[in-house]
Motif scaffolding. Structure first.
Motif, PDB file in Angstrom:
ATOM      1  N   GLN A 186      12.524  24.909  12.062  1.00 33.26           N
ATOM      2  CA  GLN A 186      13.156  25.794  11.099  1.00 33.26           C
ATOM      3  C   GLN A 186      14.066  25.027  10.147  1.00 33.26           C
ATOM      4  OE1 GLN A 186      16.283  27.118  10.351  1.00 33.26           O
ATOM      5  NE2 GLN A 186      16.162  29.338  10.332  1.00 33.26           N
ATOM      6  N   LYS A 332      14.791  32.688   8.318  1.00 32.33           N
ATOM      7  CA  LYS A 332      13.965  31.640   7.727  1.00 32.33           C
ATOM      8  C   LYS A 332      12.611  32.174   7.288  1.00 32.33           C
ATOM      9  CE  LYS A 332      13.672  27.278   6.646  1.00 32.33           C
ATOM     10  NZ  LYS A 332      14.654  26.632   5.751  1.00 32.33           N
ATOM     11  N   TRP A 337       9.418  30.547   5.415  1.00 29.95           N
ATOM     12  CA  TRP A 337       8.958  29.708   6.518  1.00 29.95           C
ATOM     13  C   TRP A 337       7.793  30.375   7.225  1.00 29.95           C
ATOM     14  CZ3 TRP A 337      10.580  29.894  12.115  1.00 29.95           C
ATOM     15  CH2 TRP A 337      10.120  28.769  12.814  1.00 29.95           C
TER      16      TRP A 337
END
Length: 351
Positions: A186, A332, A337
């Motif tokens: 992350q 995230k 992500w």
């Protein structure tokens, strides 16, 4: 283990490769306190024949010395490789000790996560997995300033077909590995790379975070409608003489406690029910009508919809219906992500 030292050195010399080395390893420290076992996430070091020698190359050699293929390895073989890396610690790599502890504790005390990890451990064995028994397992968890206590009505070893030495510490070790892998992925906005042992856990755990985020958004919308519908403002009460300036300031000061209450709710808390229980307590407001009281608390405390959800609509600030780990992952994901899972497959020879 897969490349050998020479190929590893070749890889690290590549222009597009950067590497960070830490001489630490993650582990779970378990201590008995009477009949209770307390578990804590720690990072240790393998100290060799000279406990005072904590040079990175020496720590690396200590870690390799127990492997048959590295028995003849010397310190001089390790130094050139370490020089190609940036030496760090898990505390720095994971963004600070407190953040790492919070992430681990949120998973270690999450009952649904513990059941998932236990089922995964059972699947690694040779016997038949009784998933219904694991799903019905009664679990109670406590966090004593980082020391995790887990109590279950059936011992984990009986559900996974392992020896009596298998316990919740083994499950927590897997969760710790997952926290490390996920945090690094992350922070670097990379794919999630891990071992085959955590593959299923990663898939199920991220899916659980997404489900909780959706449920949290629905809860917050309902909460906002109930709390703010028809509510008057704190300023209106002050302007009408309902409260004094000093009373208004004291009320604003007390919203700090209210923010702490919000953040302290359990991941599966029903915020509306919890709110009504809290607001009904004697002394939470002294002079305000209930409509003004609820508005005052939620505006003065910065718990309006934008602040309360961090602008994302999923409760990332207060964490209602989201654990620290859920918040970490979802925040995230919202920024783009995509935790594609790559499973570690190490070849032992290159012909």
């Amino acid at each position: 283990m897969a490349l050998g030292l020479k190929r590893l050195q070749t890889l690290l010399n590549h222009d597009d490769v950067t590497a960070t080395f830490t001489g630490e390893f993650p582990c779970i420290k378990t201590e008995s306190n009477g009949v209770m076992k307390l578990h804590r996430s720690v990072f240790g070091k393998l100290l060799g024949d000279d406990p005072e020698d904590e040079r990175p190359a020496k720590l690396a050699l200590n870690a390799l010395s127990g492997q048959a293929m590295f028995l003849e390895t010397k310190l001089r073989d390790i130094r050139p490789i370490i020089k190609l890396t940036s030496v760090s610690s898990y505390e720095k790599i994971l963004g600070g000790q407190q953040r790492s502890d919070d992430m681990f504790s949120s998973l270690a005390t999450d009952i649904q996560t513990l059941r998932t990890a236990l089922a995964m451990e059972a699947a690694l064995g040779e016997g038949v997995v009784d998933r219904s028994a694991i799903a019905k397992l009664q679990i109670e968890t406590h966090n004593f300033d980082g020391d995790i206590l887990i109590i279950s009505d059936i011992e984990p070893s009986k559900l996974v077909g392992r020896g009596s030495d298998f316990g919740w510490g083994n499950v927590l070790a897997t969760l710790q590995d997952y926290v490390v892998d996920t945090t690094i992925s992350q922070r670097l906005s990379t794919d999630l790379v891990g071992s085959s042992e955590i593959r299923d856990l990663a898939t199920q755990r991220i899916d659980l975070s997404l489900q909780r985020a959706h449920r949290s958004a629905q809860q917050i919308e309902c909460f906002q409608n109930v709390v703010f519908e028809g509510a008057g403002g704190l300023a209106d009460c002050y302007n009408s003489g309902g409260i004094s300036f000093e009373d208004a300031l004291r009320l604003v000061d007390r919203t700090t406690k209210f923010r702490e209450w919000l953040i302290g709710l359990a991941p599966d808390a029903d915020i509306l029910a919890e709110y009504h229980a809290a607001i009904a307590k004697e002394g939470i407001t002294d002079k305000l009508p209930i409509a003004a009281a609820r508005f005052a608390f939620f505006t003065a405390s910065g718990a309006g919809i934008d602040a309360f959800t961090g602008g994302s609509g999923i409760g990332t600030l207060a964490g209602v219906s989201l654990s620290a780990f859920d918040t970490f992952v979802i925040d995230k994901v919202l920024k783009g992500w995509r935790p594609n899972m790559f499973v570690e497959t190490a070849r032992r020879s290159f012909d």
